[in-house]
Structures are given as structure tokens and as C-alpha cells.
Design an enzyme around this catalytic site. Structure first.
Site, PDB file in Angstrom:
ATOM      1  N   PHE A  12       0.832  -1.207   0.000  1.00  0.00           N
ATOM      2  CA  PHE A  12       0.000   0.000   0.000  1.00  0.00           C
ATOM      3  C   PHE A  12       0.867   1.258   0.000  1.00  0.00           C
ATOM      4  CE2 PHE A  12      -2.315   2.734   3.324  1.00  0.00           C
ATOM      5  CZ  PHE A  12      -2.956   3.506   2.365  1.00  0.00           C
ATOM      6  N   ILE A  13       1.673   1.446   1.031  1.00  0.00           N
ATOM      7  CA  ILE A  13       2.506   2.656   1.103  1.00  0.00           C
ATOM      8  C   ILE A  13       3.650   2.570   0.104  1.00  0.00           C
ATOM      9  CG2 ILE A  13       4.013   4.031   2.612  1.00  0.00           C
ATOM     10  CD1 ILE A  13       2.216   3.165   4.983  1.00  0.00           C
ATOM     11  N   ASP A  32       9.857  -6.800  -3.554  1.00  0.00           N
ATOM     12  CA  ASP A  32       8.703  -7.321  -2.820  1.00  0.00           C
ATOM     13  C   ASP A  32       8.702  -8.835  -2.921  1.00  0.00           C
ATOM     14  OD1 ASP A  32       5.954  -5.497  -2.001  1.00  0.00           O
ATOM     15  OD2 ASP A  32       5.846  -7.676  -1.826  1.00  0.00           O
ATOM     16  N   PHE A  34       5.723 -10.371  -2.346  1.00  0.00           N
ATOM     17  CA  PHE A  34       4.297 -10.574  -2.634  1.00  0.00           C
ATOM     18  C   PHE A  34       3.593 -11.398  -1.560  1.00  0.00           C
ATOM     19  CE2 PHE A  34       6.341  -9.526  -6.640  1.00  0.00           C
ATOM     20  CZ  PHE A  34       5.606  -8.399  -6.974  1.00  0.00           C
ATOM     21  N   TYR A 147       4.090  -6.188  17.442  1.00  0.00           N
ATOM     22  CA  TYR A 147       4.288  -5.305  16.285  1.00  0.00           C
ATOM     23  C   TYR A 147       4.930  -3.982  16.711  1.00  0.00           C
ATOM     24  CZ  TYR A 147       3.043  -2.217  12.392  1.00  0.00           C
ATOM     25  OH  TYR A 147       3.084  -1.304  11.371  1.00  0.00           O
ATOM     26  N   ASN A 176      -2.384   6.960  11.433  1.00  0.00           N
ATOM     27  CA  ASN A 176      -3.343   6.093  10.717  1.00  0.00           C
ATOM     28  C   ASN A 176      -3.384   6.464   9.233  1.00  0.00           C
ATOM     29  OD1 ASN A 176      -4.098   5.907  13.646  1.00  0.00           O
ATOM     30  ND2 ASN A 176      -5.545   4.442  12.819  1.00  0.00           N
ATOM     31  N   VAL A 191      -9.738   1.435   9.322  1.00  0.00           N
ATOM     32  CA  VAL A 191     -11.184   1.683   9.340  1.00  0.00           C
ATOM     33  C   VAL A 191     -11.647   2.395   8.066  1.00  0.00           C
ATOM     34  CG1 VAL A 191     -10.969   3.834  10.685  1.00  0.00           C
ATOM     35  CG2 VAL A 191     -13.104   2.550  10.717  1.00  0.00           C
ATOM     36  N   ARG A 215      -8.775   9.573  15.762  1.00  0.00           N
ATOM     37  CA  ARG A 215      -7.501   9.158  15.182  1.00  0.00           C
ATOM     38  C   ARG A 215      -6.938  10.307  14.357  1.00  0.00           C
ATOM     39  NH1 ARG A 215      -8.486   5.892  18.320  1.00  0.00           N
ATOM     40  NH2 ARG A 215      -8.391   3.611  18.209  1.00  0.00           N
ATOM     41  N   ASP A 277      -9.166  -1.047  22.633  1.00  0.00           N
ATOM     42  CA  ASP A 277      -9.205   0.078  21.700  1.00  0.00           C
ATOM     43  C   ASP A 277      -8.655   1.337  22.369  1.00  0.00           C
ATOM     44  OD1 ASP A 277      -9.890   0.878  19.076  1.00  0.00           O
ATOM     45  OD2 ASP A 277     -11.660   1.924  19.823  1.00  0.00           O
TER      46      ASP A 277
HETATM   47  C1  UD1 Z   1      -4.511   0.052  15.125  1.00  0.00           C
HETATM   48  C2  UD1 Z   1      -4.399  -1.225  14.302  1.00  0.00           C
HETATM   49  C3  UD1 Z   1      -5.080  -2.368  15.007  1.00  0.00           C
HETATM   50  C4  UD1 Z   1      -4.524  -2.513  16.421  1.00  0.00           C
HETATM   51  C5  UD1 Z   1      -4.622  -1.185  17.171  1.00  0.00           C
HETATM   52  C6  UD1 Z   1      -3.904  -1.297  18.488  1.00  0.00           C
HETATM   53  C7  UD1 Z   1      -4.350  -0.815  11.927  1.00  0.00           C
HETATM   54  C8  UD1 Z   1      -5.138  -0.696  10.665  1.00  0.00           C
HETATM   55  N1  UD1 Z   1      -5.058  -1.067  13.042  1.00  0.00           N
HETATM   56  O1  UD1 Z   1      -5.858   0.294  15.270  1.00  0.00           O
HETATM   57  O2  UD1 Z   1      -4.835  -3.554  14.276  1.00  0.00           O
HETATM   58  O3  UD1 Z   1      -5.248  -3.479  17.128  1.00  0.00           O
HETATM   59  O4  UD1 Z   1      -3.971  -0.151  16.411  1.00  0.00           O
HETATM   60  O5  UD1 Z   1      -4.162  -0.181  19.238  1.00  0.00           O
HETATM   61  O6  UD1 Z   1      -3.139  -0.731  11.937  1.00  0.00           O
HETATM   62  N2  UD1 Z   1     -13.501   0.837  13.939  1.00  0.00           N
HETATM   63  C9  UD1 Z   1     -14.873   0.845  13.820  1.00  0.00           C
HETATM   64  N3  UD1 Z   1     -15.445   0.100  12.850  1.00  0.00           N
HETATM   65  C10 UD1 Z   1     -14.725  -0.662  11.977  1.00  0.00           C
HETATM   66  C11 UD1 Z   1     -13.314  -0.664  12.106  1.00  0.00           C
HETATM   67  C12 UD1 Z   1     -12.744   0.097  13.108  1.00  0.00           C
HETATM   68  O7  UD1 Z   1     -15.572   1.505  14.594  1.00  0.00           O
HETATM   69  O8  UD1 Z   1     -15.318  -1.315  11.092  1.00  0.00           O
HETATM   70  C13 UD1 Z   1     -12.874   1.693  14.955  1.00  0.00           C
HETATM   71  C14 UD1 Z   1     -11.905   0.990  15.863  1.00  0.00           C
HETATM   72  O9  UD1 Z   1     -12.567   0.393  16.954  1.00  0.00           O
HETATM   73  C15 UD1 Z   1     -11.015   2.164  16.278  1.00  0.00           C
HETATM   74  C16 UD1 Z   1     -11.022   3.085  15.052  1.00  0.00           C
HETATM   75  O10 UD1 Z   1     -12.133   2.666  14.269  1.00  0.00           O
HETATM   76  O11 UD1 Z   1     -11.574   2.855  17.359  1.00  0.00           O
HETATM   77  C17 UD1 Z   1      -9.789   2.980  14.204  1.00  0.00           C
HETATM   78  O12 UD1 Z   1      -9.544   1.593  13.928  1.00  0.00           O
HETATM   79  P1  UD1 Z   1      -8.285   1.108  13.054  1.00  0.00           P
HETATM   80  O13 UD1 Z   1      -8.373   1.679  11.694  1.00  0.00           O
HETATM   81  O14 UD1 Z   1      -8.203  -0.386  13.182  1.00  0.00           O
HETATM   82  O15 UD1 Z   1      -7.041   1.832  13.739  1.00  0.00           O
HETATM   83  P2  UD1 Z   1      -6.501   1.721  15.249  1.00  0.00           P
HETATM   84  O16 UD1 Z   1      -7.581   1.643  16.244  1.00  0.00           O
HETATM   85  O17 UD1 Z   1      -5.548   2.834  15.407  1.00  0.00           O
END
Ligand code: UD1
Length: 317
Positions: A12-13, A32, A34, A147, A176, A191, A215, A277
Site C-alpha cells: 500500500f505505502i 517485494d 508478494f 508489532y 493512521n 477503518v 484518530r 481500543d
Molecule cells: C490500530 C491497528 C489495530 C490494532 C490497534 C492497536 C491498523 C489498521 N489497526 O488500530 O490492528 O489493534 O492499532 O491499538 O493498523 N472501527 C470501527 N469500525 C470498523 C473498524 C474500526 O468503529 O469497522 C474503529 C476501531 O474500533 C477504532 C477506530 O475505528 O476505534 C480505528 O480503527 P483502526 O483503523 O483499526 O485503527 P486503530 O484503532 O488505530
């Protein structure tokens, strides 16, 4: 113009970074294996003169060193990684091999081939859960996953090697990141990638918790530009910097912004908060501005418009 070696070029990046380097007139040696990268991400690059792709596993001892010795790039941008926090929890040994040992091999490749600069994809995951807002780089690091720990260890491995053997290391703590080509297929994908796919399919999105969590969402185009600057700008000193916007977006705001692009779609479904979370994650962008001259300039609304198919939400009635 420089020759830059990009590991994880089909990711992706990596693919966005490759495209930007090529568009800026640089030559790119893409690497890569893959494992999660996709050849389709490099469709444009593969038809660009100045791009060469090598299917190679960075974690295989000696492989990258041999390529770097043959190609003699001015810089390595190391983006190849096990990219999922969840996968690092399920398989810590694989995380160690791909996110720690492989970094050592990148450092060795730089040393042996006399590469002047290494740019590394670190993560805001090195901070863990902190009450500090926004988070400057001086905040105590407390990773909460294999990680995050591996990213932190890799920063140290590279900085120590660079200081010892005379190359400059820039570690980027990405917040993010979102944008085109991000994989939406796991529930733990970013997300925005999940929301984009569900809205486009007319399916409701799920908001975990009350939606008040925030975020620091940064567009992949901005991240690619930070990588370009770190790899090519003359006279940079080694160091670590957040790559973030310094702007907080709540999940509710995000869902509303997406909904403006898809009027008449189903309302979001609310579900319990995810365990572990993080409530708020916001980076302090000041150091990247001072040290790299980098500022993220894509607002979430504009980045979403590009991702969701073009129409700026402000123009949707
Ligand atoms: C990131 C990591 C996640 C890890 C977390 C640890 C990525 C993409 N995600 O999550 O794997 O467990 O750090 O702190 O690297 N959300 C929703 N609905 C959805 C998906 C997500 O509400 O369908 C919410 C999540 O609960 C969260 C927010 O969206 O509050 C962002 O989620 P995400 O994109 O996974 O990022 P991180 O929470 O930062």
C-alpha cells in the site's frame, strides 16, 4: 536524480512511494516478496522507464545485500513488513523474523553496499496507549503489541548501525494511514478502507463504541511525500519523527463524511467497543516540519473524496 531502493514496493505505502519517486524523476529498484504486496499496485510503475522490480524476500539472509551491492542505490526506503498488529499477536515469531531480523538485514545491506541513507516505516504503535495529546516524539514509548515492540527495536537497530557505519537513518512513525490500494478485507484493516468498501457496496458500517474515539488520519500521498523528502533531501540529520497531520477526526465524523458521498445509504450500526481500543491517538507534527520540512496537507474530506470516487463531499447535496 537518484536511484532509490524501495522494499515492500508492491504494498500500500510502497506502491504510492514508488509512483511518487518515479513521477519526480528518480529511478526505483522495487523489492517485494508478494506476501501481502500485490503486483496490480505497480501497474503504472511497471510501464515507467526507470523502474525495475525484483521478487525477493528481505528476510532471507544475504538477498538484499547482494541486490544493494549490484544496484548501489543512494537510499533504501524500507517498507516491507508484517503489517498487521493482530498477526503479530497471533504469530510473534513471524513478527520477529519479518519486523526485526529483516530490519537488521536491511541495515547490513546499507553498510555493505555503502548506501548513504535509510528511511524506515515505523509506527505510532511504539507509543502504546498514552494520555498525551498531541504526542511528541519525546513521549515515553510503551508498545502494547509485538508489532509495536518490533518497530521500536528496528528504529534502534537502524540508528545504531547508521551511527556506527556512517549512513543517515530517518525513522517515520506513521499514524493512521489511508488511501487507495489499502486492503479492506480483514475486520482489523484500517477503518477508512473498511468504510469505503461498505459504503460503496451499500452496506452499513459498524461503529465500535460510541464513535467519540479519534484518530490522526493521514493520506497515503502525504506519507509518500514524507518518504521522498527523507530519502532525497540533502543534509538531513538522523532521527525519528511522527508522520501525522496533528488533526483529530472522530469515528462519528468519519462516518458522516463518508455518508455525504453516498446519500441514501443505510445508517451505521453500533457495536460494543473493541477490547484494548485506544480512545484518542493524535500526533504532534512539529518535529517532521522542523527536521524534514514536511507538513501533511491533505484534509480528511479531500482524501476521502479521492478515495470514494472523486466528487468532493461539499458538492454533494
Ligand atoms: C490500530 C491497528 C489495530 C490494532 C490497534 C492497536 C491498523 C489498521 N489497526 O488500530 O490492528 O489493534 O492499532 O491499538 O493498523 N472501527 C470501527 N469500525 C470498523 C473498524 C474500526 O468503529 O469497522 C474503529 C476501531 O474500533 C477504532 C477506530 O475505528 O476505534 C480505528 O480503527 P483502526 O483503523 O483499526 O485503527 P486503530 O484503532 O488505530
Amino acid at each position: 536524480m537518484a536511484k532509490i531502493l524501495v522494499t515492500g514496493a508492491a504494498g500500500f505505502i510502497g506502491s504510492h512511494t514508488t509512483d511518487l519517486l518515479l513521477a519526480s524523476g528518480h529511478r526505483v529498484v522495487g523489492v517485494d516478496n508478494f506476501r501481502t504486496g500485490r503486483r496490480e499496485n505497480l501497474t503504472a510503475a511497471l510501464s515507467t522507464p526507470g523502474f525495475a522490480l525484483h521478487e525477493l524476500d528481505v528476510a532471507l539472509p544475504g538477498a538484499l545485500s547482494a541486490l544493494a551491492a549490484a544496484e548501489r542505490p543512494a537510499a533504501i526506503i524500507h517498507l516491507a513488513a508484517l503489517v498487521s498488529v493482530q498477526e503479530s499477536l497471533a504469530n510473534p515469531a513471524e513478527n520477529f523474523a519479518l519486523n526485526v531480523q529483516a530490519t537488521h538485514l536491511v541495515a547490513e545491506a546499507a553498510r555493505l553496499a555503502g548506501v548513504g541513507r535509510v528511511v524506515f516505516a515505523s509506527s505510532s504503535a511504539v507509543y502504546g496507549d498514552t494520555n498525551v495529546r498531541p504526542i511528541p516524539e519525546t513521549t515515553e514509548t510503551r508498545p502494547l503489541s509485538p508489532y509495536g515492540a518490533a518497530k521500536l527495536a528496528s528504529e534502534s537497530l537502524l540508528l545504531g548501525h547508521g551511527a556506527s557505519f556512517g549512513f543517515t537513518v530517518r525513522c517515520h512513525r506513521y499514524f493512521n494511514v489511508y488511501g487507495p490500494r489499502q486492503d479492506p478485507t480483514s475486520p482489523y484493516s484500517g477503518v477508512i478502507s473498511i468504510f469505503a468498501r461498505r459504503f460503496a457496496a451499500g452496506q452499513p458500517v459498524t461503529i465500535h463504541g460510541d464513535g467519540g474515539q479519534t484518530r490522526d488520519f493521514i493520506a497515503v500521498g502525504d506519507v509518500a511525500r514524507a518518504n521522498l523528502i527523507a530519502a532525497t533531501r540533502p543534509d538531513l540529520r538522523p532521527g525519528v519523527a511522527n508522520i501525522c497531520t496533528g488533526r483529530a477526526t472522530s469515528l462519528l465524523d468519519l462516518a458522516q463524511a463518508c455518508a455525504r458521498h453516498f446519500p441514501g445509504g443505510p445508517p451505521p450500526v453500533h457495536a460494543p467497543a473493541r477490547s484494548g481500543d485506544i480512545r484518542h491517538s493524535l500526533g504532534d507534527p512539529a518535529r517532521a516540519a522542523a527536521e524534514l520540512g514536511f507538513t501533511a496537507d491533505t484534509e480528511v474530506a479531500a482524501g476521502l473524496a479521492e478515495l470514494l470516487g472523486g466528487v468532493p463531499a461539499a458538492l454533494v447535496p
